[in-house]
Design a protein around this motif. Structure first.
Motif, PDB file in Angstrom:
ATOM      1  N   UNK A 383      53.247 -47.552  75.618  1.00 40.78           N
ATOM      2  CA  UNK A 383      53.886 -46.568  76.503  1.00 40.78           C
ATOM      3  C   UNK A 383      55.413 -46.641  76.482  1.00 40.78           C
ATOM      4  N   UNK A 384      55.965 -47.824  76.207  1.00 35.58           N
ATOM      5  CA  UNK A 384      57.419 -47.963  76.206  1.00 35.58           C
ATOM      6  C   UNK A 384      58.067 -47.194  75.055  1.00 35.58           C
ATOM      7  N   UNK A 385      57.327 -46.954  73.965  1.00 32.48           N
ATOM      8  CA  UNK A 385      57.897 -46.197  72.849  1.00 32.48           C
ATOM      9  C   UNK A 385      58.232 -44.762  73.275  1.00 32.48           C
ATOM     10  N   UNK A 386      57.278 -43.957  73.769  1.00 31.54           N
ATOM     11  CA  UNK A 386      57.649 -42.600  74.216  1.00 31.54           C
ATOM     12  C   UNK A 386      58.595 -42.600  75.411  1.00 31.54           C
ATOM     13  N   UNK A 387      58.552 -43.649  76.245  1.00 38.95           N
ATOM     14  CA  UNK A 387      59.503 -43.716  77.369  1.00 38.95           C
ATOM     15  C   UNK A 387      60.932 -43.796  76.847  1.00 38.95           C
TER      16      UNK A 387
END
Length: 520
Positions: A383-387
């Motif tokens: 999730x941290x990638x698209x965030x």
């Protein structure tokens, strides 16, 4: 009578859609600045890699460092038919290979490099637990080189496409935050600590996914399909993003002249990529199923350790493992995950857009993190990638999720003795986040009541960090602080998930209002 000259008016501004025209290009980011940011990100990785790694000196199974080294040993000396099978030379109980074939090929390539320089480090059987300064240096360089060859180019491509296609606005104003966005992508504290501290190769699968995202945004959808298929074949956790890719590409295909042909083209690319990667294992049904069985270790249980997801957080009240059989837990987990990502998927099928696609990637991956089966604390990297890709659009969301994602891995970081590296990368992240050229002050305004609640969570996290290091655990509750960290992070992840799903669906009303204004 002389004609009066009309005052010369300035040329009208180009329409917003002009950013998508082939002859309209926004000013290109300076190469020197991009190079400096990339060098700074590389230097950070080198400095973190000097520290200890997972399981260093902790026999008999050590940690993820030994797992990666052991896979190099196996793939180097054994035929591919024995990589996923229990044999006298491959004890699956000792770090058996549990990633897809592309990850195995990567291990073999790195094993060849180690074997050429330090054969003892990958000798069959005798190299178990092998540790030396030379092997550590070589192993660290395999991760650094993978990062440079896969993740860095993908990040640069994404930032270029992001502004070229007008996702971040058009013209000089839209280009103003490109340095901050590039730094947000490359200097990801969680990814740096896990790959270059703890020791893993997430940069490969995440880099392939990031390349696929850039491919979708730039209209190179067949390239995107191939890259995302490779990402899934490197780490099966990349499936966290699959609903977003599926919904967005399907929504685009439906709106074209020949939707069935468009879907078939994408399907052929996906099937062809999978066939190439799995070719050595397609000679028999048994060989293919042997690999698949290793990729889905349901016998380990629905969760491990104290991961900040729904099943582990609620296990304090409901003993899931004790009350329900594995078969039923699999069904419950699957149902909950589908229900969580379904609204995001439906929105992209109905109204596919570039910005909506980025929100959908976040909503899909966080849904899997919260509700899917057998989630690890390191899975928050997905999730941290698209965030980080939404950092300019949602700076508060990006900063908050990054901080609590990092905090959710705090017990793991302490076990790996990477506290100094943790403090350093967190401090650097805060400096970049609040830098003058950043977007930390932009975004939605937060009500005072919500600020008070969020501030309380932040204060609790700071207090727990100190208590975790200074206070001895009660004998009756040895994992009390781990559980408290889990509860705090889970609560923040749920709040952020509700917010991002709301923001994605609000894109529909925004596009309708823009359409009405154009009509008027």
């Amino acid at each position: 009578m002389a004609k009066t000259k009309k005052p010369r008016s300035s040329a009208p501004d180009p329409p917003a859609g002009a950013a998508h025209l082939p002859w309209h290009h926004p000013p290109a980011p300076p190469v020197s600045t991009a190079l400096l940011i990339s060098l700074a990100a590389l230097l950070l990785r080198v400095l973190v890699s000097v520290g200890p790694y997972s399981g260093q000196g902790v026999a008999p199974k050590f940690g993820d460092y030994e797992a990666q080294r052991h896979w190099m040993e196996l793939t180097l000396h054994l035929p591919s038919s024995d990589w996923y099978r229990n044999t006298s030379a491959n004890d699956l109980a000792y770090w058996g290979l549990d990633y897809p074939p592309l990850s195995a090929y990567q291990s073999r390539l790195h094993g060849l490099l180690l074997n050429a320089s330090l054969p003892d480090a990958v000798a069959l059987r005798s190299s178990r637990g092998f540790e030396s300064p030379e092997s550590k240096l070589l192993m660290r360089w395999t991760v650094l080189s993978s990062d440079l060859m896969v993740f860095f180019p993908a990040a640069l491509w994404f930032v270029w496409v992001y502004f070229k296609c007008g996702v971040g606005g058009t013209g000089e104003e839209g280009m103003s935050g490109w340095t901050w966005l590039l730094a947000s992508c490359l200097i990801n504290p969680c990814l740096v600590l896990i790959d270059h501290g703890h020791f893993q190769y997430n940069c490969i699968s995440l880099g392939l996914t990031l390349g696929a995202i850039a491919g979708v945004l730039s209209g190179n959808e067949l390239v995107a399909a191939a890259l995302f298929s490779l990402s899934i074949n490197h780490k099966q956790m990349s499936l966290y993003f699959a609903p977003a890719f599926f919904g967005h590409l399907l929504g685009k295909c439906i709106k074209r002249k020949y939707p069935i042909v468009e879907v078939m083209k994408l399907g052929f690319v996906v099937l062809g990529t999978f066939a190439l990667v799995w070719w050595p294992f397609l000679h028999s049904y048994e060989a293919a199923m042997q690999v698949i069985s290793r990729l889905a270790p349901f016998e380990r249980g629905i969760y491990e350790d104290y991961v900040s997801n729904f099943w582990c957080s609620t296990s304090v009240l409901i003993k899931w493992k004790r009350l329900f059989a594995i078969k039923l837990l699999k069904l419950m987990s699957l149902s909950a995950t589908i229900l969580a990502f379904l609204p995001s998927l439906v929105q992209q099928v109905r109204s596919p857009s570039n910005l909506g696609f980025l929100y959908s990637l976040l909503n899909s991956s966080i849904s899997f993190y919260l509700f899917s089966y057998q989630v690890h604390e390191k899975s928050i990297l997905l999730p941290l990638l698209p965030a980080s890709l939404l950092a300019l659009q949602e700076p508060h969301l990006y900063g908050w999720l990054m901080y609590f994602g990092l905090f959710s891995m705090y017990p793991l970081i302490c076990r790996d003795h990477l506290l100094l590296q943790y403090i350093a990368v967190l401090g650097l992240f805060i400096l970049i986040y609040y830098s003058p050229g950043g977007s930390s002050k932009k975004g939605v305004s937060i009500p005072s009541g919500a600020k008070a609640v969020l501030s309380l969570a932040l204060l609790c996290s700071l207090l727990l960090k100190v208590l975790y290091l200074q206070i001895e655990r009660p004998k009756r509750y040895p994992f009390l602080f781990d559980a408290l960290i889990m509860f705090i992070c889970f609560s923040q992840f749920v709040i952020l998930t509700l917010y991002t799903n709301y923001k994605q669906w609000m894109l529909n009303s925004h596009s309708r209002s823009v359409g009405r204004k154009k009509d008027l």
